[in-house]
Design an enzyme around this catalytic site. Structure first.
Site, mmCIF file in Angstrom:
data_model
loop_
_atom_site.group_PDB
_atom_site.id
_atom_site.type_symbol
_atom_site.label_atom_id
_atom_site.label_comp_id
_atom_site.label_asym_id
_atom_site.label_seq_id
_atom_site.Cartn_x
_atom_site.Cartn_y
_atom_site.Cartn_z
ATOM 1 N N LYS A 113 0.820 -1.216 0.000
ATOM 2 C CA LYS A 113 0.000 0.000 0.000
ATOM 3 C C LYS A 113 0.852 1.263 0.000
ATOM 4 O O LYS A 113 0.403 2.320 -0.443
ATOM 5 C CB LYS A 113 -0.981 -0.025 1.162
ATOM 6 C CG LYS A 113 -2.074 -1.067 0.937
ATOM 7 C CD LYS A 113 -3.180 -1.029 1.957
ATOM 8 C CE LYS A 113 -4.290 -1.989 1.584
ATOM 9 N NZ LYS A 113 -3.868 -3.409 1.689
HETATM 10 C C1 LIG Z 1 -4.525 -4.487 1.097
HETATM 11 C C2 LIG Z 1 -3.791 -5.763 0.984
HETATM 12 C C3 LIG Z 1 -4.181 -6.770 0.072
HETATM 13 C C4 LIG Z 1 -5.421 -6.657 -0.790
HETATM 14 O O1 LIG Z 1 -5.308 -5.677 -1.783
HETATM 15 P P1 LIG Z 1 -6.597 -5.143 -2.559
HETATM 16 O O2 LIG Z 1 -6.121 -3.994 -3.367
HETATM 17 O O3 LIG Z 1 -7.581 -4.708 -1.481
HETATM 18 O O4 LIG Z 1 -7.143 -6.255 -3.370
HETATM 19 C C5 LIG Z 1 -3.388 -7.911 -0.028
HETATM 20 N N1 LIG Z 1 -2.291 -8.077 0.745
HETATM 21 C C6 LIG Z 1 -1.887 -7.148 1.633
HETATM 22 C C7 LIG Z 1 -0.690 -7.413 2.469
HETATM 23 C C8 LIG Z 1 -2.618 -5.945 1.791
HETATM 24 O O5 LIG Z 1 -2.214 -5.024 2.677
#
Ligand SMILES: *Cc1c(COP(=O)(O)O)cnc(C)c1O
Length: 471
Positions: A113
């Site tokens: 993120k």
């Molecule tokens: C947010 C997250 C996801 C999922 O991603 P999306 O964009 O919501 O599909 C997967 N793995 C981790 C470690 C995350 O923080």
């Protein structure tokens, strides 16, 4: 470039207008009117660009209301080796013959993120300064999103963050990451309750339009178009590294929750990046896997949403999924509304299984899916350590398992590494009997002084705290 709403609202907007917004006024999601097309000569030109310059080239196709020199400076400031740990920013490594891991988790909070949120922080600061405005970001987190938002916005002018989280329910490492921030513009609010209480409070505050306007409340959730756009860049970067000089297709596997990450892969593919297959990996919360297998999209109730060992994929519905379905139904907003407003509104499900569109999911759009369980994650984590002396986090493990179920001979498969194992140490210990290594800068963070207030699960208490801290 103009942006439209998936639900057919007649207004068209520019990038900086939707940057600070959530949903479109009709409840739809924003998408560009068309996907800019990237052809072979452009790919050849972009192949050897440093990541920040590649980001600038791609973002420029979608952003025409920030002067190019400014946008270039924002990209250069965001994607540095100091922040992301290497010159490549998203280095690729081969795990086994034809299967690669793309490292997206070496930013400040050790989850992918950061790739988007770090850019968002700089874009917000730029745009707010240009408008002479301020923004108070209110959010709810059970881990990754909240810390990525705080590390992106810390010390940024014109922005404050009020992040609610369920008291005592995040891992000690995640708590320490957030609560050790001493920046004045970052406010941690531990709510005595569960994650749903936090989300309800955020919704209630956002629905109080008078309060929202007076205190300039905004969000940074995963439906934000700028976040999704930032993620498109690493599909190109992964593609270039996996192909090393030729233009053959590549597949990607994406550990998925709200469908933001893999939707960025869909956008890259629509732009013309030669992506063979996009594999959607889910855990036991298999809303998406069910759709890609059967054509039925069925939103779960809270009681049917499981707490798993890949918690950032624990979702009851996938908030970005509407963007893909809009393209799937030929950008027919009336059809989209009949699915997402009428069918989901009345029965919490829609069914495309009998429609020609469902065939296109795989044939035209390249989507496949798989589901994993806790036992699968443990087995994959063990196997990956044993055979490749590599540790993967539980989300990436979901990805690896899914990837192996959808390999195509001769097509490189890139698995997106969405977090580092240290964030989910308890599951690594369960699988391996030992703790994963901790990057030096996180040594001892649990012992640092904490900056957090504890509030009851009460909307008025949270509003009063925000009012007090916005003068
Ligand atoms: C947010 C997250 C996801 C999922 O991603 P999306 O964009 O919501 O599909 C997967 N793995 C981790 C470690 C995350 O923080």
């Amino acid at each position: 470039m103009n942006y439209l709403s998936t639900r057919g609202h007649p207004d068209r907007k520019r990038f900086c207008e939707i940057l600070l917004e959530g949903l479109a006024p009709d409840g739809g999601l924003y998408l560009p009117e068309r996907y800019p097309q990237v052809h072979t000569p452009t790919l050849a030109k972009w192949r050897d660009l440093p990541y920040a310059e590649l980001a600038f080239e791609i973002l420029s196709l979608y952003i025409d209301d920030i002067p190019p020199a400014d946008l270039k400076a924002i990209c250069a400031k965001t994607y540095t080796p100091e922040v992301f740990g290497s010159e490549e920013i998203v280095p690729l490594r081969e795990l086994e013959d034809g299967v690669y891991l793309e490292a997206l988790s070496n930013g400040p909070t050790l989850a992918f993120k950061d790739m988007a949120m770090q850019l968002l922080g700089n874009l917000f600061e730029y745009e707010l300064a240009r408008r002479g405005a301020e923004l108070n970001i209110l959010g709810a987190t059970s881990g990754d999103t909240g810390s990525a938002a705080e590390y992106a916005m810390r010390g940024k002018k014109g922005v404050r963050v009020f992040m609610t989280s369920p008291d005592g329910r995040m891992s000690p490492f995640q708590q320490a990451q957030m609560f050790s921030l001493q920046d004045e513009n970052i406010h941690n609010i531990a709510i005595t309750g569960v994650f749903d209480d936090c989300q309800d409070i955020v919704k209630a505050v956002s629905n109080d339009l008078g309060f929202k306007r007076k205190y300039r409340i905004g969000t940074v959730n995963s439906i934000n178009w700028a976040r999704l756009l930032a993620q498109v860049v690493y599909y190109f970067a992964g593609y270039f590294q996996a192909t090393g000089g030729n233009d053959k297709p590549v597949s990607f596997t994406v550990p998925s929750g709200n469908f933001g990450n893999v939707c960025a892969g869909h956008v890259a593919r629509m732009m013309g990046l030669p992506i063979h297959t996009l594999v959607v990996a889910t855990n036991e919360n298999d809303v998406l896997d069910e759709f890609f297998r059967t054509g039925i999209y069925r939103v779960r109730v809270a009681a049917d949403t499981h707490e798993t060992s890949s918690p950032s994929m624990d979702i009851s519905k996938a908030s970005n999924f509407e963007r893909f379905v809009f393209d799937l139904v030929g950008r027919d907003a009336a059809k989209l509304r009949s699915l997402f407003v009428d069918d989901l509104g009345s029965q919490a499900r829609f069914d495309l299984s009998g429609e020609p569109a469902f065939k296109q999911v795989a044939e035209r759009f390249g989507f496949k899916s798989s589901r994993s369980t806790h036992a699968d994650r443990l087995a994959t984590i063990r196997d990956t350590e044993k055979r490749f002396a590599t540790l993967v986090d539980p989300h990436t493990a979901d990805g690896l398992k899914a990837a192996r179920e959808h390999l195509t001979p001769g097509v490189p498969m890139v698995v997106l590494e969405t977090a580092l194992p240290i964030k989910f140490a308890a599951t690594l210990v369960e699988a391996l009997g030992h703790e994963p290594a901790r990057p030096a800068r996180f040594e001892g963070i649990e012992a640092l002084p904490k900056r957090v207030v504890k509030l009851p699960a009460d909307v008025e208490a949270v509003k009063a705290y925000i009012a007090q801290n916005c003068d």
